[in-house]
Enzyme design. Structure first.
Site, PDB file in Angstrom:
ATOM      1  N   SER A 172      19.864  72.366  66.724  1.00 31.88           N
ATOM      2  CA  SER A 172      19.971  71.619  65.262  1.00 31.88           C
ATOM      3  C   SER A 172      18.631  71.344  65.085  1.00 31.88           C
ATOM      4  O   SER A 172      17.671  72.130  65.080  1.00 31.88           O
ATOM      5  CB  SER A 172      20.963  70.605  65.201  1.00 31.88           C
ATOM      6  OG  SER A 172      21.048  70.068  63.859  1.00 31.88           O
ATOM      7  N   TYR A 186      19.179  73.406  53.887  1.00 33.14           N
ATOM      8  CA  TYR A 186      18.905  73.357  55.455  1.00 33.14           C
ATOM      9  C   TYR A 186      19.714  72.280  56.123  1.00 33.14           C
ATOM     10  O   TYR A 186      20.509  72.713  57.139  1.00 33.14           O
ATOM     11  CB  TYR A 186      17.632  73.138  55.616  1.00 33.14           C
ATOM     12  CG  TYR A 186      17.047  73.335  57.125  1.00 33.14           C
ATOM     13  CD1 TYR A 186      17.170  74.223  57.938  1.00 33.14           C
ATOM     14  CD2 TYR A 186      16.583  71.972  57.507  1.00 33.14           C
ATOM     15  CE1 TYR A 186      16.647  74.293  59.077  1.00 33.14           C
ATOM     16  CE2 TYR A 186      15.944  72.053  58.715  1.00 33.14           C
ATOM     17  CZ  TYR A 186      16.100  73.277  59.667  1.00 33.14           C
ATOM     18  OH  TYR A 186      15.720  73.014  60.980  1.00 33.14           O
ATOM     19  N   LYS A 190      22.672  72.523  59.290  1.00 31.71           N
ATOM     20  CA  LYS A 190      22.255  72.067  60.776  1.00 31.71           C
ATOM     21  C   LYS A 190      23.341  70.876  60.784  1.00 31.71           C
ATOM     22  O   LYS A 190      23.595  70.808  62.052  1.00 31.71           O
ATOM     23  CB  LYS A 190      20.781  71.411  60.653  1.00 31.71           C
ATOM     24  CG  LYS A 190      19.706  72.381  60.665  1.00 31.71           C
ATOM     25  CD  LYS A 190      19.768  73.475  62.042  1.00 31.71           C
ATOM     26  CE  LYS A 190      18.571  74.187  62.008  1.00 31.71           C
ATOM     27  NZ  LYS A 190      18.830  75.152  63.450  1.00 31.71           N
TER      28      LYS A 190
END
Length: 332
Positions: A172, A186, A190
């Site tokens: 991650s 983003y 993650k």
């Protein structure tokens, strides 16, 4: 009475340290193990492959670019510790078609044996203000960063359950623990890995399979260099509040945590603090890990509030500076 209480606490802590190793997972031995690394042609993925190869593992590299894969293969092979080790390269996009991913994993297992450890390192990043990002970026990042980890994991899990052993690593990011300015696409992708890792760990723990989710900070990789080109000023300034890590350092820590069966893998003091702060209902590998989280939570939350205050200050300063620049442009 006070001394008695203190003595009890010390005795309790010592007992935890003695009992802890008895309930921790048995470490995975890498010599002769088959390790699959997606996104293994560069950056953290390639360094993880090198670290495992140095310890005697057989490696399958999975990535899209065949030329980069072959270059990575040559580099990794320099670190062999015996003449039996093999580096296998397979070119495929792990985020597009599950059937293709399943087939390449089968190919790898036919050549090098069952997968002992899967490292999901394929990923990409895009930064920008929420309203400035093209809407397709949100779908693209979920495909690559999330589904690109789901597909390979799904392809190996049945065999791991049958063998009652295995490790699966999800790479991650610290932006998967803390939502940051410019990372609406983003961070979301993650953060999704965290939910997947926790749920999957609960399912597979009875089969002696352990999940590790790694939260690397900004790392000096080709992907990070590309990301910097489009970072908003606010995101750049926030990123600069922590140091840039070397991919080799990150890879060593991830491999160590994965082989030991640790659920969380973090780098440095900031990473340790973030992992403790965001542990929530995540599993622990040992009693001592849980105790450390309990003891440090209050202090780390206090420190985190100062960090959040400084981030807000950066964003306000950038906003004021931008407004001044626009005023000057209008009057010019």
């Amino acid at each position: 009475m006070l001394l008695l209480t203190a003595a009890f606490i010390v005795a309790f802590v010592l007992l935890l340290y003695m009992v802890s190793p008895l309930i921790s997972p048995k470490p995975l031995a890498l010599p002769g193990a088959h390790v699959v690394v997606t996104g293994g042609s560069s950056g953290i993925g390639k360094c993880i492959a090198i670290e495992c190869y140095k310890q005697g593992a057989f490696i399958t590299l999975v990535a899209r670019d065949e030329n980069k894969l072959l270059q990575a293969k040559k580099e990794i092979e320099k670190y062999s510790i015996n003449d039996k080790q093999v580096v296998l390269c397979i070119s495929v996009d792990v985020s597009q078609d599950y059937g293709q991913v399943e087939n390449v994993i089968k190919q790898a297992q036919e050549k090098l044996g069952p997968v002992d450890m899967l490292v999901n390192c394929a990923g990409t990043s895009v930064s920008g203000k929420f309203e400035d990002l093209e809407i397709n970026y949100f779908e693209r990042l979920m495909n690559i960063n999330y589904l690109g980890s789901v597909y390979p994991s799904r392809a190996v899990i049945t065999t791991m359950k049958e063998r009652r052993m295995g490790r699966i690593v999800f790479v991650s990011s610290q932006a998967g623990q803390l939502g940051l300015f410019g990372f609406t696409a983003y961070s979301s992708s993650k953060f999704a890995l965290r939910g997947l890792a926790e749920a999957l760990q609960m399912e597979v723990k009875p089969y002696n399979i352990y999940i590790t989710i790694a939260y690397p900070p900004d790392t000096d990789t080709p992907g990070f260099a590309e990301e910097k080109k489009t970072k908003p000023l606010e995101t750049q300034l926030i990123s600069e509040t922590s140091s840039l890590c070397k991919p080799e350092q990150v890879a060593k820590q991830i491999v160590k945590d994965a082989t030991q069966g640790n659920f969380n893998s973090s780098i440095g003091s900031d990473g340790y603090m973030l992992s403790s702060l965001t542990c929530g209902m995540s599993p622990v590998t040992s009693i001592t890990e849980g105790l450390q989280q309990i003891v440090t939570m209050g202090l780390f939350r206090t420190i985190a509030l100062f960090y959040l205050g400084s981030f807000d200050s950066i964003i306000r300063r950038c906003m004021i500076q931008r407004a001044k620049s626009e005023t000057v442009d209008k009057t010019a």
